[in-house]
Design a protein around this motif. Structure first.
Motif, PDB file in Angstrom:
ATOM      1  N   ALA A   3      -7.977  20.306 -40.631  1.00  0.00           N
ATOM      2  CA  ALA A   3      -9.484  20.708 -40.620  1.00  0.00           C
ATOM      3  C   ALA A   3     -10.506  22.192 -41.617  1.00  0.00           C
ATOM      4  O   ALA A   3      -8.864  22.815 -41.453  1.00  0.00           O
ATOM      5  N   ILE A   4     -11.367  21.382 -41.551  1.00  0.00           N
ATOM      6  CA  ILE A   4     -12.522  22.754 -42.805  1.00  0.00           C
ATOM      7  C   ILE A   4     -12.732  23.166 -41.973  1.00  0.00           C
ATOM      8  O   ILE A   4     -14.659  22.099 -41.129  1.00  0.00           O
ATOM      9  N   VAL A  30     -14.248  18.245 -41.088  1.00  0.00           N
ATOM     10  CA  VAL A  30     -15.240  18.951 -41.344  1.00  0.00           C
ATOM     11  C   VAL A  30     -15.661  19.676 -39.714  1.00  0.00           C
ATOM     12  O   VAL A  30     -16.685  18.661 -39.254  1.00  0.00           O
ATOM     13  N   ILE A  31     -15.614  20.655 -39.479  1.00  0.00           N
ATOM     14  CA  ILE A  31     -16.623  21.013 -38.304  1.00  0.00           C
ATOM     15  C   ILE A  31     -17.194  22.451 -38.610  1.00  0.00           C
ATOM     16  O   ILE A  31     -17.120  22.994 -38.737  1.00  0.00           O
ATOM     17  N   ILE A  32     -18.175  21.816 -38.077  1.00  0.00           N
ATOM     18  CA  ILE A  32     -20.052  23.085 -38.534  1.00  0.00           C
ATOM     19  C   ILE A  32     -19.974  23.902 -37.075  1.00  0.00           C
ATOM     20  O   ILE A  32     -20.145  23.026 -35.907  1.00  0.00           O
ATOM     21  N   SER A  33     -19.233  24.827 -36.968  1.00  0.00           N
ATOM     22  CA  SER A  33     -19.498  25.253 -35.393  1.00  0.00           C
ATOM     23  C   SER A  33     -19.576  27.494 -35.452  1.00  0.00           C
ATOM     24  O   SER A  33     -19.466  28.307 -36.625  1.00  0.00           O
ATOM     25  N   TYR A  34     -20.349  28.053 -34.518  1.00  0.00           N
ATOM     26  CA  TYR A  34     -20.473  29.248 -34.247  1.00  0.00           C
ATOM     27  C   TYR A  34     -19.235  29.999 -32.856  1.00  0.00           C
ATOM     28  O   TYR A  34     -19.413  30.773 -32.975  1.00  0.00           O
ATOM     29  N   ASP A  35     -18.664  28.759 -32.826  1.00  0.00           N
ATOM     30  CA  ASP A  35     -17.299  29.270 -31.959  1.00  0.00           C
ATOM     31  C   ASP A  35     -15.907  29.815 -33.300  1.00  0.00           C
ATOM     32  O   ASP A  35     -14.876  29.258 -33.584  1.00  0.00           O
ATOM     33  N   PRO A  36     -15.900  30.823 -32.054  1.00  0.00           N
ATOM     34  CA  PRO A  36     -14.961  31.785 -33.098  1.00  0.00           C
ATOM     35  C   PRO A  36     -13.436  31.146 -33.005  1.00  0.00           C
ATOM     36  O   PRO A  36     -12.432  30.758 -33.782  1.00  0.00           O
ATOM     37  N   ARG A  44      -8.495  26.152 -42.970  1.00  0.00           N
ATOM     38  CA  ARG A  44      -9.334  26.552 -43.198  1.00  0.00           C
ATOM     39  C   ARG A  44     -10.622  27.364 -43.370  1.00  0.00           C
ATOM     40  O   ARG A  44     -10.982  26.035 -42.272  1.00  0.00           O
ATOM     41  N   LEU A  45     -11.477  28.297 -43.921  1.00  0.00           N
ATOM     42  CA  LEU A  45     -12.735  27.816 -43.442  1.00  0.00           C
ATOM     43  C   LEU A  45     -14.219  28.268 -44.565  1.00  0.00           C
ATOM     44  O   LEU A  45     -13.349  28.849 -45.885  1.00  0.00           O
ATOM     45  N   VAL A  46     -15.406  27.612 -44.823  1.00  0.00           N
ATOM     46  CA  VAL A  46     -16.331  28.681 -45.570  1.00  0.00           C
ATOM     47  C   VAL A  46     -17.025  29.623 -45.069  1.00  0.00           C
ATOM     48  O   VAL A  46     -17.964  29.104 -43.681  1.00  0.00           O
ATOM     49  N   LEU A  47     -17.437  30.013 -45.797  1.00  0.00           N
ATOM     50  CA  LEU A  47     -18.877  30.971 -45.339  1.00  0.00           C
ATOM     51  C   LEU A  47     -20.151  30.767 -45.567  1.00  0.00           C
ATOM     52  O   LEU A  47     -19.982  31.387 -47.340  1.00  0.00           O
ATOM     53  N   PRO A  48     -20.472  30.107 -45.596  1.00  0.00           N
ATOM     54  CA  PRO A  48     -22.229  29.582 -46.455  1.00  0.00           C
ATOM     55  C   PRO A  48     -23.200  30.883 -46.433  1.00  0.00           C
ATOM     56  O   PRO A  48     -23.120  31.554 -45.192  1.00  0.00           O
ATOM     57  N   GLY A  49     -24.134  30.886 -46.742  1.00  0.00           N
ATOM     58  CA  GLY A  49     -25.596  31.458 -46.635  1.00  0.00           C
ATOM     59  C   GLY A  49     -26.159  31.764 -47.452  1.00  0.00           C
ATOM     60  O   GLY A  49     -26.384  31.419 -48.335  1.00  0.00           O
ATOM     61  N   VAL A  50     -27.802  32.100 -46.896  1.00  0.00           N
ATOM     62  CA  VAL A  50     -29.292  31.869 -47.938  1.00  0.00           C
ATOM     63  C   VAL A  50     -29.405  33.152 -47.123  1.00  0.00           C
ATOM     64  O   VAL A  50     -29.692  33.313 -45.530  1.00  0.00           O
TER      65      VAL A  50
END
Length: 213
Positions: A3-4, A30-36, A44-50
């Motif tokens: 899982a990513i 692919v898991i999109i989440s705010y749950d630590p 593995r993890l991805v930290l995106p941002g704008v």
């Protein structure tokens, strides 16, 4: 099943990034989440941002995701994209100065404003659009990507890393700046791979297979 995890703190281009990762992840989820807790279960993890570092840090801390990123930086492949790269440094000059995550020594500085000389060729801030990335040293995430490949940028601030050994890619925009960083199991890119067509998709595919151990 591998899982990513995509870290959702409300300031990322989550939909297009998630779709891009789904396209290249094969059998992975692919898991999109705010749950630590959910994110720490990912391989593995991805930290995106704008946006800006101040608001980014505020939201990461509010959601206790800053602690998650620090833990991931010690234990699994971690990818920062755009603002997600900038917040990995120690300090940003924006808003009078903002402390950040400190995963890479160094700071984030704004591009200088162009002179008011009326020149049609003067560079504008933000740096927006396609630009080349020079691979300053080999890295598994560059596999199959030619040197000086084009990637898509949108940013007014750029990384100024303290350790030149952490720079794996640079770009010219009125000055040469670090557009890609890496150390150990962490990599970060100022450009948006998910908006960078074939080369960006290949970079994300490389990340899904990257084993820095």
């Amino acid at each position: 099943m591998a899982a990513i995890g995509v870290i959702d703190y409300g300031m990322g281009n989550l939909h297009s990034l998630g779709k891009a990762l789904e396209r290249v992840s094969g059998a992975g989820r692919v898991i999109i989440s705010y749950d630590p807790d959910e994110l720490l279960k990912c391989d593995r993890l991805v930290l995106p941002g704008v946006g800006g570092v101040r608001e980014c840090m505020k939201e990461l801390e509010r959601l206790e995701l800053n602690e998650l990123v620090a833990e991931a930086a010690r234990t699994k492949p971690l990818l920062g994209i755009c603002l997600g790269m900038q917040v990995m440094l120690e300090w940003s000059d924006e808003n009078g100065g903002v402390p950040a995550l400190g995963l890479f020594p160094g700071r984030v500085s704004r591009f200088p404003d162009p002179p008011e000389d009326g020149s049609p060729n003067r560079l504008k801030v933000p740096h927006m659009g396609w630009n080349r990335v020079r691979q300053t040293r080999p890295h598994p995430l560059w596999e199959g990507i030619p040197d000086d490949a084009w990637f898509y940028f949108v940013h007014s601030y750029h990384a100024v890393p303290a350790n030149p050994e952490h720079v794996i890619g640079s770009t010219d925009y009125g000055q040469t700046f670090a557009s890609a960083l890496a150390r150990d199991n962490i990599a970060a890119f100022q450009f948006h791979p998910e908006k960078s067509q074939n080369h960006g998709m290949l970079l994300l595919a490389n990340f899904t297979q990257w084993d820095p151990s």
